[in-house]
Design a protein around this motif. Structure first.
Motif, PDB file in Angstrom:
ATOM      1  N   SER A 171      19.434   1.579 -25.815  1.00 45.43           N
ATOM      2  CA  SER A 171      18.605   2.740 -26.158  1.00 45.43           C
ATOM      3  C   SER A 171      19.202   4.019 -25.586  1.00 45.43           C
ATOM      4  O   SER A 171      19.206   5.065 -26.235  1.00 45.43           O
ATOM      5  N   GLY A 172      19.708   3.944 -24.364  1.00 45.95           N
ATOM      6  CA  GLY A 172      20.339   5.109 -23.748  1.00 45.95           C
ATOM      7  C   GLY A 172      21.581   5.551 -24.492  1.00 45.95           C
ATOM      8  O   GLY A 172      21.831   6.752 -24.658  1.00 45.95           O
ATOM      9  N   ILE A 173      22.356   4.597 -24.965  1.00 45.97           N
ATOM     10  CA  ILE A 173      23.554   4.938 -25.750  1.00 45.97           C
ATOM     11  C   ILE A 173      23.147   5.661 -27.026  1.00 45.97           C
ATOM     12  O   ILE A 173      23.795   6.629 -27.434  1.00 45.97           O
ATOM     13  N   PHE A 174      22.053   5.212 -27.649  1.00 44.19           N
ATOM     14  CA  PHE A 174      21.561   5.909 -28.836  1.00 44.19           C
ATOM     15  C   PHE A 174      21.202   7.356 -28.520  1.00 44.19           C
ATOM     16  O   PHE A 174      21.487   8.259 -29.320  1.00 44.19           O
ATOM     17  N   LEU A 175      20.591   7.592 -27.363  1.00 40.40           N
ATOM     18  CA  LEU A 175      20.282   8.977 -26.973  1.00 40.40           C
ATOM     19  C   LEU A 175      21.553   9.807 -26.843  1.00 40.40           C
ATOM     20  O   LEU A 175      21.584  10.975 -27.230  1.00 40.40           O
ATOM     21  N   GLY A 176      22.597   9.204 -26.278  1.00 40.85           N
ATOM     22  CA  GLY A 176      23.866   9.911 -26.168  1.00 40.85           C
ATOM     23  C   GLY A 176      24.448  10.250 -27.526  1.00 40.85           C
ATOM     24  O   GLY A 176      24.969  11.347 -27.740  1.00 40.85           O
ATOM     25  N   VAL A 177      24.353   9.326 -28.466  1.00 46.75           N
ATOM     26  CA  VAL A 177      24.835   9.582 -29.827  1.00 46.75           C
ATOM     27  C   VAL A 177      23.998  10.674 -30.474  1.00 46.75           C
ATOM     28  O   VAL A 177      24.529  11.570 -31.135  1.00 46.75           O
ATOM     29  N   ARG A 178      22.692  10.619 -30.273  1.00 45.21           N
ATOM     30  CA  ARG A 178      21.780  11.605 -30.874  1.00 45.21           C
ATOM     31  C   ARG A 178      22.052  13.014 -30.362  1.00 45.21           C
ATOM     32  O   ARG A 178      21.943  13.982 -31.100  1.00 45.21           O
ATOM     33  N   THR A 179      22.397  13.128 -29.076  1.00 48.47           N
ATOM     34  CA  THR A 179      22.653  14.445 -28.492  1.00 48.47           C
ATOM     35  C   THR A 179      24.130  14.830 -28.519  1.00 48.47           C
ATOM     36  O   THR A 179      24.480  15.912 -28.053  1.00 48.47           O
ATOM     37  N   HIS A 180      24.982  13.949 -29.040  1.00 44.01           N
ATOM     38  CA  HIS A 180      26.433  14.192 -29.098  1.00 44.01           C
ATOM     39  C   HIS A 180      27.008  14.421 -27.704  1.00 44.01           C
ATOM     40  O   HIS A 180      27.853  15.297 -27.501  1.00 44.01           O
ATOM     41  N   SER A 181      26.539  13.631 -26.731  1.00 41.78           N
ATOM     42  CA  SER A 181      26.973  13.814 -25.356  1.00 41.78           C
ATOM     43  C   SER A 181      27.215  12.456 -24.698  1.00 41.78           C
ATOM     44  O   SER A 181      26.295  11.641 -24.585  1.00 41.78           O
ATOM     45  N   GLY A 182      28.437  12.259 -24.264  1.00 37.99           N
ATOM     46  CA  GLY A 182      28.771  11.026 -23.562  1.00 37.99           C
ATOM     47  C   GLY A 182      28.094  10.934 -22.206  1.00 37.99           C
ATOM     48  O   GLY A 182      27.685   9.852 -21.779  1.00 37.99           O
ATOM     49  N   ILE A 183      27.981  12.057 -21.514  1.00 35.05           N
ATOM     50  CA  ILE A 183      27.323  12.072 -20.207  1.00 35.05           C
ATOM     51  C   ILE A 183      25.843  11.703 -20.350  1.00 35.05           C
ATOM     52  O   ILE A 183      25.309  10.920 -19.564  1.00 35.05           O
ATOM     53  N   THR A 184      25.181  12.258 -21.360  1.00 31.09           N
ATOM     54  CA  THR A 184      23.781  11.927 -21.597  1.00 31.09           C
ATOM     55  C   THR A 184      23.638  10.446 -21.921  1.00 31.09           C
ATOM     56  O   THR A 184      22.747   9.770 -21.404  1.00 31.09           O
ATOM     57  N   GLY A 185      24.508   9.928 -22.760  1.00 32.88           N
ATOM     58  CA  GLY A 185      24.453   8.515 -23.122  1.00 32.88           C
ATOM     59  C   GLY A 185      24.680   7.603 -21.939  1.00 32.88           C
ATOM     60  O   GLY A 185      23.966   6.601 -21.763  1.00 32.88           O
TER      61      GLY A 185
END
Length: 135
Positions: free
Chosen positions: A91-105
């Motif tokens: 789920s966290g990786i999906f958030l990173g993809v959604r925000t276009h940010s590797g750090i966020t993911g």
């Protein structure tokens, strides 16, 4: 029937549906607060924000529910908290993809995975977080 009533690794569609409904409700509440806190310029913008937030949260719930269930089936260890870590991380990786940010993911993967791991560990081991103390 609740999420914890269904045995781990069985009835993946039902578990995914329950986690998606719960996440969608959280998304609706969160988007309502966001719209009240940061007033949009138009009603269309408010609807777009509300839908985007709710859809993202629903996706997180669906990814979590399906990943934990399939991981429990694949690993033949249904009550292992590691299954929940993997679901939270996905789920966290999906958030990173959604925000276009590797750090966020990466940080969301670790954060959501750890939260899910300890939630399952607490459920399995019977940790009591809220309530009167036992003497």
């Amino acid at each position: 029937m609740g999420y914890w009533d269904i045995p781990e690794g069985t009835d993946c569609a039902q578990k995914t549906w329950i986690s998606t409904k719960f996440a969608s409700a959280l998304g609706l509440v969160g988007s309502a607060y966001h719209i009240l806190a940061f007033r949009p310029d138009s009603a269309v913008e408010a609807l777009q924000r509300g839908f985007a937030t709710t859809a993202t949260m629903a996706s997180l719930g669906a990814i979590f529910g399906m990943t934990t269930c399939l991981t429990a089936q694949a690993r033949d260890s249904p009550n292992d908290p590691l299954n929940y870590f993997i679901g939270g991380c996905a789920s966290g990786i999906f958030l990173g993809v959604r925000t276009h940010s590797g750090i966020t993911g990466t940080s969301a993967c670790l954060g959501l995975g750890t939260l899910a791991f300890f939630t399952k560990a607490a459920k399995v081991e019977g940790w009591k977080i809220v309530g009167p103390p036992e003497l």
